[in-house]
Design an enzyme around this catalytic site. Structure first.
Site, PDB file in Angstrom:
ATOM      1  N   ASP A 142      11.798 -17.105  -6.792  1.00 23.63           N
ATOM      2  CA  ASP A 142      11.745 -16.328  -8.028  1.00 23.63           C
ATOM      3  C   ASP A 142      13.002 -16.484  -8.873  1.00 23.63           C
ATOM      4  O   ASP A 142      12.953 -16.395 -10.098  1.00 23.63           O
ATOM      5  CB  ASP A 142      11.530 -14.849  -7.701  1.00 23.63           C
ATOM      6  CG  ASP A 142      10.054 -14.510  -7.560  1.00 23.63           C
ATOM      7  OD1 ASP A 142       9.273 -15.414  -7.210  1.00 23.63           O
ATOM      8  OD2 ASP A 142       9.672 -13.353  -7.804  1.00 23.63           O
ATOM      9  N   CYS A 182      11.046 -14.845   1.216  1.00 23.34           N
ATOM     10  CA  CYS A 182      11.274 -14.353  -0.143  1.00 23.34           C
ATOM     11  C   CYS A 182      10.114 -13.559  -0.732  1.00 23.34           C
ATOM     12  O   CYS A 182       9.154 -13.222  -0.058  1.00 23.34           O
ATOM     13  CB  CYS A 182      11.669 -15.527  -1.038  1.00 23.34           C
ATOM     14  SG  CYS A 182      13.291 -16.200  -0.597  1.00 23.34           S
ATOM     15  N   ASP A 183      10.218 -13.347  -2.039  1.00 19.61           N
ATOM     16  CA  ASP A 183       9.503 -12.301  -2.762  1.00 19.61           C
ATOM     17  C   ASP A 183       8.004 -12.207  -2.502  1.00 19.61           C
ATOM     18  O   ASP A 183       7.498 -11.171  -2.106  1.00 19.61           O
ATOM     19  CB  ASP A 183       9.747 -12.483  -4.270  1.00 19.61           C
ATOM     20  CG  ASP A 183      11.219 -12.435  -4.609  1.00 19.61           C
ATOM     21  OD1 ASP A 183      11.582 -11.668  -5.498  1.00 19.61           O
ATOM     22  OD2 ASP A 183      12.017 -13.160  -3.991  1.00 19.61           O
ATOM     23  N   CYS A 219      19.029 -14.191  -1.152  1.00 22.00           N
ATOM     24  CA  CYS A 219      20.068 -13.651  -2.037  1.00 22.00           C
ATOM     25  C   CYS A 219      20.546 -12.299  -1.506  1.00 22.00           C
ATOM     26  O   CYS A 219      19.738 -11.495  -1.035  1.00 22.00           O
ATOM     27  CB  CYS A 219      19.531 -13.498  -3.452  1.00 22.00           C
ATOM     28  SG  CYS A 219      18.948 -15.043  -4.178  1.00 22.00           S
ATOM     29  N   GLU A 247       7.928 -11.299 -14.139  1.00 18.04           N
ATOM     30  CA  GLU A 247       9.021 -10.336 -14.113  1.00 18.04           C
ATOM     31  C   GLU A 247       9.758 -10.406 -15.447  1.00 18.04           C
ATOM     32  O   GLU A 247       9.973 -11.483 -15.997  1.00 18.04           O
ATOM     33  CB  GLU A 247      10.001 -10.669 -12.984  1.00 18.04           C
ATOM     34  CG  GLU A 247       9.450 -10.376 -11.607  1.00 18.04           C
ATOM     35  CD  GLU A 247      10.429 -10.680 -10.495  1.00 18.04           C
ATOM     36  OE1 GLU A 247      10.180 -10.232  -9.374  1.00 18.04           O
ATOM     37  OE2 GLU A 247      11.432 -11.388 -10.753  1.00 18.04           O
ATOM     38  N   SER A 255      12.119  -7.571 -11.570  1.00 22.83           N
ATOM     39  CA  SER A 255      12.808  -8.077 -10.391  1.00 22.83           C
ATOM     40  C   SER A 255      13.382  -6.898  -9.618  1.00 22.83           C
ATOM     41  O   SER A 255      13.697  -5.849 -10.185  1.00 22.83           O
ATOM     42  CB  SER A 255      13.934  -9.015 -10.819  1.00 22.83           C
ATOM     43  OG  SER A 255      14.864  -9.196  -9.781  1.00 22.83           O
TER      44      SER A 255
END
Length: 556
Positions: A81, A123-124, A189, A439, A462
């Site tokens: 993302d 991840c997302d 992250c 987003e 986000s």
């Protein structure tokens, strides 16, 4: 395990040919008389959070073999993302969740040989896609993340660098080089975005091993967790501990409680609703607001503050410490993939830094981090992350400044044509209207540099978004929602304490506008996004695929 008891209906001949195909991959005949484990890997060289997964898969397979199983690895996709932000690539991010779920189903059901699965993702949209697949397939499953990267500088210093660049005081190369001290290498992250939030939620649901979600990437503990997952999946098969015994209503209530206590990403609401549908658990968006009123905010992690990252949270005791503090408010007696209950998993857990993980007696805030707003602008609901909104902005009235896409809002923001006190309305960015529900992170990031601005959108945010940002407005504009009726200059009220989102015009005017407004249709050449636009549900329904009306299909 491919034995007579499992595939007898296919016949001895067909079973023998299946075994021959598998042996031609390098397996031995004896390997096929053991539990066969799908090692589902989302590794790729594009997404930093997924770089560690190739190595971790090796440790998973070693654990499977040590426990008497046979591992077979296959891959699926994983969009980053952070790289997809701010351009049309973001349209593909949320729809990729369904692709991941479907691809795992196709591989496992298509081959019909697997007894269990270890799912590797970081991840997302990847973690929820994998959890949806686990719920749908209902074979013993464990989710393993790649873990967060370790930051060398605090979040506030990283934010200063971004502001300097946006102000034209820092060159691109300098920004990249300085950012490398925050995004230091392979791993998720370090802030509490959707990626780390979903890792935490997987552990809270009981689908990841205790304490495993935040072991740092490229660490011995992360590798040990991978091998343990490989060993444990064989145990789950022997115990016949399937996701339907873990992903029960109480597990979702636990996960929501952790989400609210930790101050996690709004995207997690979408994903928990979607996972619940696959798990056949009745979950409504209102439950998030209900639980938020009794579960306080306990964790001080960026973007809810500028000082601490998830690594600091991990060092403070992490998910186990938070869960143990929440035990009076959650269900401690439900089973998890460890084979033990939530309460049993937390025997040795404790808070190591009460400035990062607060106690129930001294919370950061008396209520949870997310609120569900309703009103004539969002009859089905909208979401706001209360923990990232200053107290002075929690009741806000402003004049609407309306845009039909993110790009136009960005252009207006950069040109300085949005006045202080405005409410920026960005519409036709929902699941259908986007299509893909982008987003609005880049918009909110830039608008932070203007005073007293709010954002309302049928798109999403986000996990890193801060400020007064109300999203996931449902129904969306493309589905005839009232957000399509807003005009420049309209007065809008956002009232978080009273959970209200109201367009301050009379009902007669609203009805007249509804009769006059024709929905905007965005054209896309992507057949994938076209299919997504016509098949997806609203944000408050998890943005999942619509149920097929078979009778209507037949009549057509």
């Amino acid at each position: 395990m491919i034995g007579n008891n499992k595939l007898a209906q296919i016949g001895d001949y067909q079973r023998a040919i299946i075994k021959a195909h598998l042996c031609s991959t390098g397996l031995t005949y004896d390997n096929l008389n053991k539990p066969i484990i799908a090692v589902v890997n989302t590794w790729n060289e594009v997404n930093p959070g997924h770089i560690p997964l190739r190595e971790l898969a090796g440790y998973v397979k070693a654990g499977v073999k040590a426990a008497g199983g046979t591992p077979l690895e296959f891959n699926t996709i994983a969009i980053c993302d952070g790289i997809a932000q701010g351009h049309k690539g973001m349209k593909y991010s949320l729809p990729s969740r369904e692709l991941i779920t479907d691809s795992v189903e196709a591989m496992i059901q298509g081959h019909g040989i697997f007894d269990g699965a270890v799912l590797l993702g970081s991840c997302d949209k990847i973690i929820p896609g994998l959890l949806m697949a686990a719920a749908r397939l209902n074979i013993p499953s464990i989710l393993l993340t790649g873990g967060p990267m370790i930051n060398y500088i605090p979040p506030i210093e990283h934010k200063k660098d971004r502001k300097l660049f946006l102000a034209g005081k820092l060159e691109e190369r300098d920004l990249v080089e300085r950012t490398m001290h925050y995004y230091t290498g392979p791993g998720v992250c370090p802030f509490l975005g959707t990626a780390n939030t979903m890792g935490i939620i997987s552990e809270a649901l009981g689908m990841s091993l205790p304490g495993s979600s935040l072991h740092p990437a490229i660490s011995a503990l992360r590798r040990q967790a991978a091998e343990e997952a490989g060993r444990q999946i064989v145990q789950l098969i022997q115990k016949k501990l399937t996701p339907d015994k873990i992903l029960i209503r109480e597990a979702f209530e636990n996960a929501i409680s952790v989400l609210l206590a930790v101050g996690g990403s709004l995207n997690s609401v979408l994903h928990l609703l979607a996972i619940a549908i696959e798990a056949r658990v009745d979950l409504d968006i209102s439950i998030f607001d209900k639980i938020s009123r009794r579960v306080p905010l306990l964790a001080n992690i960026t973007p809810n503050g500028d000082a601490h990252t998830v690594i600091d949270f991990y060092r403070a005791g992490g998910v186990p410490a938070l869960l143990k503090e929440l035990l009076p408010l959650i269900h401690g007696d439900i089973i998890t993939v460890s084979g033990k209950t939530v309460k049993e998993n937390l025997h040795n857990a404790k808070i190591l830094n009460n400035k990062i993980i607060h106690s129930l007696k001294k919370p950061l805030a008396s209520t949870g981090s997310i609120a569900v707003l309703k009103g004539n602008l969002a009859p089905e609901g909208a979401l706001v992350k209360v923990s990232s909104v200053s107290t002075r902005q929690r009741i806000f009235k402003g004049r609407a400044c309306v845009f039909d896409c993110e790009e136009k809002a960005l252009e207006a923001s950069r040109s300085g044509s949005i006045d202080s006190g405005s409410i920026v309305v960005i519409r036709y960015e929902g699941p259908q209207g986007g299509p893909g529900m982008r987003e609005m992170h880049r918009v909110t990031e830039i608008l932070q540099h203007q005073e007293n601005i709010a954002v309302i959108t049928d798109g999403r945010f986000s996990g890193a978004t801060t400020g007064l940002s109300v999203g996931y407005v449902s129904p969306e504009a493309a589905d005839g929602g009232p957000i399509a009726l807003v005009r420049n200059g309209d007065l809008i009220e956002i009232n978080i304490p009273e959970r209200r989102l109201q367009l301050l015009i009379d009902e007669k005017e609203l009805k007249q506008r509804k009769a006059e407004v024709k929905a905007l249709e965005k054209l896309t050449e992507s057949k994938f996004l076209q299919l997504y636009a016509v098949s997806t549900t609203s944000a408050v329904s998890g943005a999942v695929r619509k149920k097929i009306n078979r009778e209507a299909t037949k009549s057509e």
